[in-house]
Design a protein around this motif. Structure first.
Motif, short mmCIF file in Angstrom:
data_model
loop_
_atom_site.label_atom_id
_atom_site.label_comp_id
_atom_site.label_asym_id
_atom_site.label_seq_id
_atom_site.Cartn_x
_atom_site.Cartn_y
_atom_site.Cartn_z
N TRP A 28 0.83 -1.21 0.00
CA TRP A 28 0.00 0.00 0.00
C TRP A 28 0.86 1.26 0.00
CZ3 TRP A 28 -4.31 -1.46 -1.70
CH2 TRP A 28 -4.88 -2.67 -1.30
N GLN A 29 1.99 1.20 0.66
CA GLN A 29 2.90 2.36 0.64
C GLN A 29 3.51 2.54 -0.75
OE1 GLN A 29 5.65 2.85 3.93
NE2 GLN A 29 4.50 1.36 5.16
N LEU A 32 0.70 3.92 -2.97
CA LEU A 32 0.44 5.33 -2.68
C LEU A 32 1.54 6.21 -3.27
CD1 LEU A 32 -1.15 7.58 -1.29
CD2 LEU A 32 0.10 7.06 0.82
N VAL A 35 1.15 6.39 -7.06
CA VAL A 35 0.04 7.27 -7.45
C VAL A 35 0.46 8.73 -7.35
CG1 VAL A 35 -2.23 8.10 -6.77
CG2 VAL A 35 -1.80 5.65 -6.93
N LEU A 36 1.15 9.08 -6.25
CA LEU A 36 1.57 10.47 -6.06
C LEU A 36 2.62 10.90 -7.08
CD1 LEU A 36 1.76 10.59 -2.16
CD2 LEU A 36 0.09 11.73 -3.63
N SER A 61 3.96 16.72 -4.90
CA SER A 61 3.36 15.40 -5.12
C SER A 61 4.42 14.37 -5.50
CB SER A 61 2.29 15.47 -6.21
OG SER A 61 1.71 14.20 -6.42
N GLY A 65 5.62 11.30 -3.08
CA GLY A 65 5.49 9.94 -3.63
C GLY A 65 6.79 9.18 -3.58
N PHE A 68 7.49 8.04 0.00
CA PHE A 68 6.77 6.84 0.41
C PHE A 68 7.41 5.59 -0.18
CE2 PHE A 68 3.11 9.60 1.55
CZ PHE A 68 2.82 9.03 2.79
#
Length: 217
Positions: A28-29, A32, A35-36, A61, A65, A68
């Motif tokens: 999930w990290q 995420l 996506v960013l 952004s 990203g 992460f």
């Protein structure tokens, strides 16, 4: 710092395996972060048309990203279980500047068990390997281990190899074990043992004869 220095590898001690956290637990990290990083590309012209605020949002952004993604990679590599020929070492990174190192020597291990909770661990075969000491007061927990049963077996095998090595290093224990198995040996094995013992007696007699000759001369 090298791994051997971090865990203070002893003389004659070998690292048998290094087990890292399963990368899937950070999915999930990673998603995420991805996506960013990619989202600004879809809205690039709109953001740039907004002027300075758009440029700032575009840059922030991407930076967040990448952060992460790097964070997930860093903690997946920083958290690891080291299995050596003498002990088990768990390196747990609780934060960027918070590292906990737990050590359990093989003679101190009482039990090794696997804990798996939830849908994802069951589907993708990962879980927590827990090592309990004989005192019952210390638990070493390695979380996010892929194929935890294989890790459990590997630790148990190395623990047994360590016990046997210590056993063989003690002549009295070796002699006691040998005496116990004599009644269970076959005739061929007994003949082989008899031949070896006879050869040892001959060698001893030769050495004693040489010593007597040197003394008389």
């Amino acid at each position: 710092m090298s791994l051997s220095k971090k865990i203070h590898l002893r003389e004659g001690e070998e690292i048998k395996a290094t087990i890292y956290r399963y990368g899937l637990i950070y999915i999930w990290q990673y998603l995420l972060g991805l996506v960013l990083v990619l989202a600004p590309a879809f809205f690039m012209f709109q953001l740039w048309a907004a002027g300075n605020w758009g440029y700032a949002a575009f840059g922030v952004s991407i930076v967040v990203g990448l952060f992460f993604i790097f964070r997930a990679w860093f903690f997946s590599r920083a958290n690891r279980l080291i299995i050596t020929s003498e002990r088990v070492v768990d390196i747990y990174r609780a934060g960027w500047f918070n590292e906990i190192i737990s050590i359990v020597a093989y003679p101190e291990i009482r039990d090794i068990f696997v804990e798996r909770k939830g849908l994802m661990p069951s589907l993708f075969n990962y879980g927590t390997v827990v090592i309990e000491t004989k005192s019952g007061q210390t638990l070493l927990e390695a979380k996010g281990v892929y194929k935890p049963q294989a890790c459990q077996t590997f630790i148990a095998d190395n623990q047994e190899n360590f016990r046997q090595a210590k056993h063989l290093a003690n002549p009295q224990l070796v002699y006691a074990s040998f005496v116990k198995i004599i009644p269970h040996l076959s005739d061929e094995q007994l003949e082989e043992v008899k031949t070896l013992i006879a050869a040892e007696f001959i060698e001893v007699e030769v050495d004693e004869g040489e010593e007597e000759t040197e003394l008389s001369s």
